[in-house]
Scaffold this motif. Structure first.
Motif, PDB file in Angstrom:
ATOM      1  N   LYS A   1      67.239  60.731  90.329  1.00 53.71           N
ATOM      2  CA  LYS A   1      66.956  62.125  90.668  1.00 53.71           C
ATOM      3  C   LYS A   1      66.149  62.757  89.553  1.00 53.71           C
ATOM      4  O   LYS A   1      66.500  62.637  88.382  1.00 53.71           O
ATOM      5  CB  LYS A   1      68.257  62.908  90.889  1.00 53.71           C
ATOM      6  CG  LYS A   1      68.032  64.375  91.229  1.00 53.71           C
ATOM      7  CD  LYS A   1      69.360  65.118  91.371  1.00 53.71           C
ATOM      8  CE  LYS A   1      69.136  66.589  91.687  1.00 53.71           C
ATOM      9  NZ  LYS A   1      70.422  67.342  91.759  1.00 53.71           N
TER      10      LYS A   1
ATOM     11  N   GLU B   1      64.142  66.396  88.329  1.00 53.25           N
ATOM     12  CA  GLU B   1      63.905  67.823  88.530  1.00 53.25           C
ATOM     13  C   GLU B   1      62.475  68.154  88.108  1.00 53.25           C
ATOM     14  O   GLU B   1      62.089  67.915  86.964  1.00 53.25           O
ATOM     15  CB  GLU B   1      64.893  68.652  87.711  1.00 53.25           C
ATOM     16  CG  GLU B   1      66.354  68.430  88.073  1.00 53.25           C
ATOM     17  CD  GLU B   1      66.707  69.030  89.424  1.00 53.25           C
ATOM     18  OE1 GLU B   1      65.938  69.867  89.925  1.00 53.25           O
ATOM     19  OE2 GLU B   1      67.766  68.652  89.962  1.00 53.25           O
TER      20      GLU B   1
ATOM     21  N   GLN C   1      59.590  70.878  87.369  1.00 46.80           N
ATOM     22  CA  GLN C   1      59.354  72.275  87.015  1.00 46.80           C
ATOM     23  C   GLN C   1      58.181  72.825  87.820  1.00 46.80           C
ATOM     24  O   GLN C   1      57.396  72.056  88.400  1.00 46.80           O
ATOM     25  CB  GLN C   1      59.085  72.397  85.511  1.00 46.80           C
ATOM     26  CG  GLN C   1      60.217  71.883  84.637  1.00 46.80           C
ATOM     27  CD  GLN C   1      61.527  72.581  84.915  1.00 46.80           C
ATOM     28  OE1 GLN C   1      61.585  73.810  85.029  1.00 46.80           O
ATOM     29  NE2 GLN C   1      62.601  71.795  85.043  1.00 46.80           N
TER      30      GLN C   1
ATOM     31  N   SER D   1      63.719  69.385  93.435  1.00 44.65           N
ATOM     32  CA  SER D   1      64.358  68.113  93.094  1.00 44.65           C
ATOM     33  C   SER D   1      63.830  67.023  94.005  1.00 44.65           C
ATOM     34  O   SER D   1      63.601  67.249  95.201  1.00 44.65           O
ATOM     35  CB  SER D   1      65.886  68.214  93.248  1.00 44.65           C
ATOM     36  OG  SER D   1      66.405  69.255  92.461  1.00 44.65           O
TER      37      SER D   1
END
Length: 262
Positions: free
Chosen positions: A167, A169, A171, A220
């Protein structure tokens, strides 16, 4: 909360299954054929569509089932309801080696977009629909086709993918480029596009295909290390030719019989 609140536990490492705990009158919806085991006191029913309750009669259910056909899934789904007085458990298994990813849609803005065969099970009330790609190039060259699945609601959903799952993330404005088949899922805010691999030699001889997915944040994304299509292609490439396999098998069986005294 519109979805049933279910509890769960994951078992295994590379060949996982998920055990869902149902209180009385709670229901979980799963893909047909994904059941592993269930305890006494659970009622199983085959339904059209996803059982989210918003299908609007027979025509709505037929339309929902038809949408599932576009994603390559079965017309039918199966519901499992605890009709007893105490807690009951039902388990669902992955169809190939990999990981099961639990997703709480209430923490993901109520929507997840995933590859078309990723859905495994969910709490009743989660809507399993289709997500059309806005860009034609994404649809034709995206590896997962013009249509992907979308899961909407505020309950738990379980998806599965091959190999190890990572996973990441992203920005705002951050870009990630991945192999088109390695994309498992993403939140609704991620912009998804397809780019052509630059350089003729790289495209033709790089062994990574002509296109890759470009993901732009914020949001995500979930990436798999072993897409099933890649695994299947390696297995198919390693298989002997039909004639050779038959001859070699016959010879091996004959030698075994001789050594065994037959």
């Amino acid at each position: 909360m519109n979805n049933h609140e279910i509890d769960y536990k994951l078992y295994g490492d590379d060949m996982q299954f998920v055990e869902v705990e149902l209180d009385p009158h709670e229901t979980v919806v799963a893909e047909a054929g994904s059941l592993m085991m269930m305890e006494d006191g659970i009622s199983m029913e085959t339904i059209f569509g996803d059982g989210s309750g918003g299908n609007g009669g027979l025509m709505g259910k037929l339309f929902s089932a038809g949408k599932r056909m576009l994603t390559g899934e079965s017309l039918f789904m199966t519901t499992f309801t605890n009709v007893g007085s105490g807690k009951r458990h039902v388990s669902f298994a992955s169809p190939y080696p990999g990981k099961i990813i639990p997703m709480d849609l209430s923490e993901l803005n109520g929507k997840i977009i995933c590859q078309k065969d990723a859905f495994l099970a969910a709490a009743k009330g989660v809507s399993v629909g289709i997500e059309f790609q806005r860009k034609i190039g994404t649809g034709f060259f995206g590896g997962e086709g013009f249509i992907m699945q979308k899961l909407e609601g505020d309950g738990l959903a379980f998806i599965h993918a091959g190999g190890t799952i990572h996973k990441k993330e992203l920005q705002p404005g951050e870009v990630l480029r991945v192999d088109t088949g390695c994309l498992v899922a993403m939140t609704a805010g991620v912009d998804y596009n397809i780019e052509f691999v630059k350089g003729v030699k790289t495209a033709l001889f790089g062994g990574e295909g002509l296109f890759f997915a470009t993901l732009r944040g914020p949001g995500s994304v979930w990436i798999q290390s072993l897409p099933f299509s890649r695994l299947a292609s390696r297995v198919f490439a390693a298989m002997p030719q039909t004639g050779g396999a038959k001859d070699e098998g016959s010879l091996a069986r004959g030698l075994f019989n001789i050594l065994d005294g037959d």
